[in-house]
Write an enzyme that holds these catalytic residues in place. Sequence first.
Site, mmCIF file in Angstrom:
data_model
loop_
_atom_site.group_PDB
_atom_site.id
_atom_site.type_symbol
_atom_site.label_atom_id
_atom_site.label_comp_id
_atom_site.label_asym_id
_atom_site.label_seq_id
_atom_site.Cartn_x
_atom_site.Cartn_y
_atom_site.Cartn_z
ATOM 1 N N ASP A 1 9.612 74.822 21.674
ATOM 2 C CA ASP A 1 10.244 74.373 20.441
ATOM 3 C C ASP A 1 11.142 75.500 19.940
ATOM 4 O O ASP A 1 11.041 76.633 20.400
ATOM 5 C CB ASP A 1 9.176 74.032 19.413
ATOM 6 C CG ASP A 1 9.738 73.226 18.245
ATOM 7 O OD1 ASP A 1 10.931 72.868 18.293
ATOM 8 O OD2 ASP A 1 8.980 72.976 17.297
ATOM 9 N N ASP B 1 3.240 73.977 18.077
ATOM 10 C CA ASP B 1 2.348 74.385 16.993
ATOM 11 C C ASP B 1 2.124 73.302 15.952
ATOM 12 O O ASP B 1 1.344 73.494 15.027
ATOM 13 C CB ASP B 1 2.881 75.644 16.308
ATOM 14 C CG ASP B 1 4.273 75.442 15.705
ATOM 15 O OD1 ASP B 1 4.829 74.335 15.860
ATOM 16 O OD2 ASP B 1 4.797 76.390 15.098
ATOM 17 N N ASP C 1 3.947 67.919 18.125
ATOM 18 C CA ASP C 1 3.937 68.401 19.518
ATOM 19 C C ASP C 1 2.720 67.903 20.304
ATOM 20 O O ASP C 1 2.635 68.131 21.519
ATOM 21 C CB ASP C 1 3.921 69.940 19.546
ATOM 22 C CG ASP C 1 5.174 70.545 18.946
ATOM 23 O OD1 ASP C 1 6.259 70.006 19.213
ATOM 24 O OD2 ASP C 1 5.059 71.539 18.216
#
Length: 574
Positions: A89, A315, A319
């Site tokens: 990410d 995180d 996700d």
Amino acid sequence: TILIKIIGIIIIPLAIFLFLKETNQLGLSVPKAIEQTAGAILGLIPEGLYLLTSVALAVSVIRLAKQRTLVHDLKCIESLARVNVLCVDKTGTITENEMEVAEVINLSSVSLPVIEEMLCDFAGNQSPDNATMKALKARFGRETFKHATGLLSFSSATKYSAVTIGNETYMLGAPEILLRDEYAKYREEIEFQTQKGFRVLLFGVSRGALQPLALIMLTNNIRKEAPKTFEYFANQGVAIKVISGDNAFTAADAARRAGIKNADKYVDATTLDTSKKIFAAVEEYTVFGRVTPEQKRRIIKALKKKGNTVAMTGDGVNDVLALKEADCSVAMASGSDVACQVSNLVLLDSNFAAMPKVVAEGRRVINNIERTAALFLVKNMFSMLLALISLYAIFSYPISPAQLSFVSTFTIGLPSFILALQPNTGIAKGKFLRNVLYRAIPAAVTNIFVVVGVLLFAYAFEIPEAEMSTTATLLVAVVGIVMLIRVCKPFNLLRIIICAAVTILCVTAAILLNSLFSLAPLSMGCWLIFAVFAMLVYPLMDIISKGLDSTKFGIEKLWEKILGWFNREKDEEL
């Protein structure tokens, strides 16, 4: 596991047939037949391999813990070693977790102080559960604000959040999502700010229709260690894919500043509305922007279908689907509890710079287990083949359990546990069992050649059974030493010492502990037979290895067809 299943199925009927053959056809006594059968059966059992694997993985978990990495699943260590695509990410991985409001650009006739008052009411009613909202609260938060009558928290699926106060609804989110057909009117200003590296959000008020009020520019700095970390992965041949919910250009700019290769190849995931487009995009693009949680999962799945071993770092709740789909999932401890629970590994310091050490540890343990497992499989394959030959031949199984212990202890057990803990950072390639078999086959076939050769000489020249068995055992030990030398390449000082020590220990044990290992004194004729076959060991193993290499492609194709036949699955939509 596959190896144990195969051996478990074969070992019982093979033991029965061997025992019946030894007693009925060869006329051996029951105790002698049991001893000979036990020698064959014990050779089939990779008794030290499970212990070796368990110890190596346990040591790996301890080493990872010292690097502040929590391991949830031991199996992920193998996947980690084979990772060739790493999906990350933007926020929290490439950039710092914390964001700040850099600027507010007024788009309406409403004064900026009034807009800021609205932002105060908006921020006051939202929970600081993400970096964006924390930044808004830091800039516009205050103790007193108008309380909402309706609230919509930010969602990665919708890309906006909303607060209703009275008959007005304040909305904050991705400009292209909120503006829809009106986006072209503000495109130039939005893209100008995006190209400066800002994350651009639109703030507006809805009274039936959305009225754009302001653009909010957010910024977060590139992690200091990010360029060095991504350089490491580039040097290791690991491709990086940036999968972000942010604007594609913003994510690409962050990737470029972090030194990610091909960061200029980016795409807006809102255009990837079919499985076919996603499948093509994962090959072409490096950066994916405006990605929904479901699209993250589909991107990971597409990469896996192309034959990649994929790791995913994340995180947030958004996700989770991708983390569950990845071959190896890595969560930041500072993220959501759900992400940490579903991930294979958790970085307790939430520091992406720890990833090179984590990957290196995975490679070390798997490469070393693969290297040393070949030592065990040589004995198993040799014992299997020799047992099958013994079923149809006129001789009994030639090596006793004590003699087998001599070979196993000095050429397999002792060196394997030392080699399993050595540094080894090369990327793990191919399938584990297939790689081990390729390493073990030359030595196993060589063992069969020398042992059968000794047996033929023994029957031709009427050599006593004890001398024949001892000669065969010593030749198997020579094959084990040569195999160890091959496994230890490329040499370093420790590996040279291991090979020398094993050779010295074998010679010493054969002389001083001969009765313990049932090794009989040899006549001059047996020593000559031993010398002739010992000189053939290395060249024969080399010839077999070269033959395997020349047919490797065809064998792998056949292997894939066999696996495909056993593991037939219907193609699923991404």
